[in-house]
Write an enzyme that holds these catalytic residues in place. Sequence first.
Site, PDB file in Angstrom:
ATOM      1  CG  HIS A  37     -10.979  -4.112   7.363  1.00  0.00           C
ATOM      2  ND1 HIS A  37      -9.681  -3.578   7.243  1.00  0.00           N
ATOM      3  CD2 HIS A  37     -10.832  -4.692   6.020  1.00  0.00           C
ATOM      4  CE1 HIS A  37      -8.646  -4.287   6.377  1.00  0.00           C
ATOM      5  NE2 HIS A  37      -9.723  -5.038   5.663  1.00  0.00           N
ATOM      6  N   GLY A 148     -15.779  -3.880   0.270  1.00  0.00           N
ATOM      7  CA  GLY A 148     -15.089  -2.473   0.003  1.00  0.00           C
ATOM      8  C   GLY A 148     -15.326  -2.268  -1.384  1.00  0.00           C
ATOM      9  CE  LYS A 150      -7.401   0.405  -2.024  1.00  0.00           C
ATOM     10  NZ  LYS A 150      -6.821  -0.744  -1.711  1.00  0.00           N
ATOM     11  CB  VAL A 177     -12.893   4.509   4.537  1.00  0.00           C
ATOM     12  CG1 VAL A 177     -12.414   5.365   6.093  1.00  0.00           C
ATOM     13  CG2 VAL A 177     -14.294   3.807   4.898  1.00  0.00           C
TER      14      VAL A 177
END
Length: 285
Positions: A37, A148, A150, A177
């Site tokens: 984040h 993100g 992700k 990340v």
Amino acid sequence: MLVFENVREMQKWSLDQKKAGKTIGLVPTMGYLHAGHLALVKEAAKASDIVVVSIFVNPMQFGQGEDFEEYPRDISRDISLLKAENVAAVFAPSARDMYPVGYSTFLEVTGEMTNKLCGKKRPGHFKGVTTVVSKLFNICIPDVAYFGQKDIQQVIVIEKMVKELNFSVKIERVPIVREASGLAMSSRNVYLDEVQKEAALVLYKALQYAEKLINGGEKDTAVLSKGIESIVKAEKLAIIDYIEIVDDVDLANVANLSNIKGSVVIALAVKIGSTRLIDNLVVEV
Ligand code: PAF
């Protein structure tokens, strides 16, 4: 750093910022912040005059039997983490303020894109995401919003919503990340014990293997999927939910990488114990 809990106050403040000529970068989150984040926040701070972070565990995107109640929350920790960043305002509304009694307006990207991958096991999930994200856009009035990679399907669905409904916001994808071990950062990693955390490394290991095959010239996605499957299956604690190799723009299935111009997404969902983890690689082909 200002903290708004009220929808109207947040919207009024955002409008005032826009009137003063400021650009707003929004980072929508469900809190329990981690380095992933904070990477979004740092990206937003580079490009916008003002960074707003929303923290809202959106009940609408959780299905029955999912982890809405258990989802980790720690707003005071989140606020102290954000104070150390270049954040002008946090928006942390209550569910009652976002969805007052009688609430009945929803926004949905329909069709295959939201029914496959995570949408297959989580019907209604993306409808909940697009509804809340469009509300956040109306309340926080961002010029740019950061998501993100992700949650690659989520970003692609939001990009489609923004394009098709002509929202005047730019969507920025920020790379995943990872912990030093390779595990993709996720608020849900908190559910894993040490043994499960070790087992969870199989997701990235399998993705890296597929990337190696691609770099070695493999084009057949059935071969790539089989390779990923055999690696994940070798981990006793892992149960495969899906392995998908799809187009980076519309999530269409790809049979052969020669048919793709640009990037392909290798997406993986695996259960470790009762925790469902997702990970992906975007590979230029
Ligand atoms: O990715 C998330 O944390 C959530 O799905 C989002 C985008 C904040 C919407 O609730």
